[in-house]
Design an enzyme around this catalytic site. Structure first.
Site, PDB file in Angstrom:
ATOM      1  CG  HIS A 101      -1.969  -1.076   1.186  1.00 38.85           C
ATOM      2  ND1 HIS A 101      -3.231  -0.885   0.675  1.00 38.85           N
ATOM      3  CD2 HIS A 101      -1.918  -2.365   1.591  1.00 38.85           C
ATOM      4  CE1 HIS A 101      -3.929  -2.003   0.780  1.00 38.85           C
ATOM      5  NE2 HIS A 101      -3.153  -2.920   1.337  1.00 38.85           N
ATOM      6  CG  HIS A 158      -7.568  -6.070   0.481  1.00 41.38           C
ATOM      7  ND1 HIS A 158      -6.980  -5.669  -0.701  1.00 41.38           N
ATOM      8  CD2 HIS A 158      -6.803  -5.538   1.485  1.00 41.38           C
ATOM      9  CE1 HIS A 158      -5.915  -4.930  -0.418  1.00 41.38           C
ATOM     10  NE2 HIS A 158      -5.781  -4.835   0.890  1.00 41.38           N
ATOM     11  CD  GLU A 166      -7.216  -7.052   6.085  1.00 43.43           C
ATOM     12  OE1 GLU A 166      -6.262  -6.565   6.716  1.00 43.43           O
ATOM     13  OE2 GLU A 166      -7.730  -6.498   5.099  1.00 43.43           O
ATOM     14  CG  ASP A 172      -0.890  -5.738   3.981  1.00 42.23           C
ATOM     15  OD1 ASP A 172      -1.327  -5.001   3.081  1.00 42.23           O
ATOM     16  OD2 ASP A 172      -1.608  -6.219   4.862  1.00 42.23           O
TER      17      ASP A 172
END
Length: 422
Positions: free
Chosen positions: A72, A223, A226, A323
């Site tokens: 990210h 995603h 999660e 991540d």
């Protein structure tokens, strides 16, 4: 001597060697890697070969350049300017939304560029970043910045960008198609993505996302699940819908924490379906350890990592990635995917991290629309290599910070002088 033609006595991982590679006491023999015009010309067993004029690595561990399959960059390095962040995924989202009002193209560019520089220095050649996309009619501030950086870094780091769009925005099929077309117009390095979670769950929206990607010939990166809610069905529904619509691209599913909370029969049935689908799994051990089962003042009871051993046993392509880095979702990190594997080796109790699991950092082809069907090899590939000068195969990735990075056969980072011939 910064561009060797021979790397003698390199220790390559078992997964990168042919099945008939000679062994000694059950351990693969060392290798001689010949380099020509920036590419690997050949890889041969080093035994019974007359020493050449190249570098003698004396058993130094060597890996191909890394892929960091889930990052990210738009959020990186924001933690320092935040106040107290509430624990857990939803607390991190709230903190990021509060900070996002301060984002400008210059701010995003500075932070993302810093992350790419760190990735380049550690030996990464391929980075995939997710970009938060919250509004249906407004392009995210970070989206064009990432497109510009992808061009600027071409030839050093391959940068891909994923539109991380909240699932409700796909509820309307026409809007889903319009969003997919916007992503498609960005270029071949752009992918459609979504945040699939029990708090926003809609099978109809997920179907529209997949159909829109199919119509625009886009690959997908999601995603998924999660959370540690055993009732989450994002992954199993994704696998079923892909089969129903005959999706022809590549789908990457990241996180999948809910698998670890489900009864084994349910989780294994889902993984069996994933193994039959065009799905690559990405595990994010550091962030999931910090966010899952997080309550202030309470030691977490659950680990939050997905079922990596069970996925691997089924032949599902699986990667570990960084991540979040130094943002409210993860206060740690340095855009070095080896750190992710080091965390996974402990929390998932992985055997033989170097010989078996290091491929989860290097298999860039597992992100491709059609992954390679032949066994991986260095031969013919760019001589982009990482040499770990202080580690051994038993303890790696411990002591992996000291390294020499070669790009196109030339040293870009690290001290290679100990390898020079006398």
């Amino acid at each position: 001597m910064n561009a060797p033609t021979l790397l003698d006595n390199a220790r390559l991982p078992r997964w990168l060697l042919p099945a008939d590679w000679p062994q000694r006491h059950g351990v693969p023999e060392l290798a001689r890697i010949a380099i020509e015009a920036g590419r690997v010309r050949s890889v041969q067993p080093a035994r019974d070969i007359t020493p050449g004029a190249g570098w003698d690595l004396a058993g130094t561990l060597a890996l191909p350049a890394f892929v960091d399959a889930h990052t990210h960059l738009d959020k990186a390095f924001t933690l320092a300017r935040m106040q107290k962040v509430q624990p857990g995924l939803l607390g991190a989202i709230d903190a990021m939304l509060a900070d996002r009002v301060h984002w400008t193209p210059a701010d995003v560019r500075e932070r993302a560029s810093r992350g790419l520089q760190w990735a380049w220095a550690c030996g990464t050649a391929h980075v995939r970043t997710h970009v938060d996309w919250w509004e249906p009619d407004a392009l995210p501030t970070a989206w064009p910045v990432m497109a510009e950086l992808a061009q600027e870094w071409a030839g050093r780091v391959r940068l891909e960008q994923v539109a991380l769009i909240k699932l409700p925005l796909f509820e309307d099929a026409s809007q889903a198609l319009r969003l997919a077309r916007q992503v498609k117009a960005t270029g071949a390095h752009a992918l459609l993505g979504g945040f699939v979670h029990s708090t926003n769950w809609s099978e109809n929206a997920l179907r529209n996302l997949l159909l829109a990607a199919q119509a625009c010939e886009l690959d997908i990166d999601l995603h998924v699940d999660e959370e540690l809610d055993a009732s989450a069905v994002g992954l199993q529904t994704t696998a079923r819908l892909l089969r129903e619509i005959g999706y022809e691209g590549r789908v990457v599913c990241g996180h999948l924490c809910a698998l670890a909370a489900q009864p084994e029969a349910q989780a294994f049935a889902t993984l069996d379906a994933v193994a039959r689908a065009p799905i690559t799994v990405v595990s994010l051990p550091a962030t999931n350890l910090l966010l899952q089962d997080a309550v202030t003042g309470r030691t977490p009871r659950q680990r939050g990592i997905t079922l990596v051993k069970e996925a691997h046993a089924r032949g599902i392509p699986l990667l570990f990635a960084s991540d979040n880095v130094q943002d409210p979702f993860c206060r740690l990190g340095s855009f070095a995917p080896v750190e992710a594997l080091g965390t996974a080796a402990l929390v998932a109790q992985l055997d033989e991290p170097f010989d078996t699991w290091s491929q989860a950092l290097c298999r860039s082809d597992w992100l491709e629309r059609t992954p390679a069907t032949t066994a991986p090899t260095l031969v013919g590939a760019k001589a982009d290599l990482v040499l770990f000068t202080q580690a051994d195969r038993h303890g790696w990735p411990s002591r992996s910070a000291a390294r020499v990075v070669l790009r196109d056969g030339r040293v870009t980072h690290g001290d290679a002088s100990p390898f020079f011939p006398e």
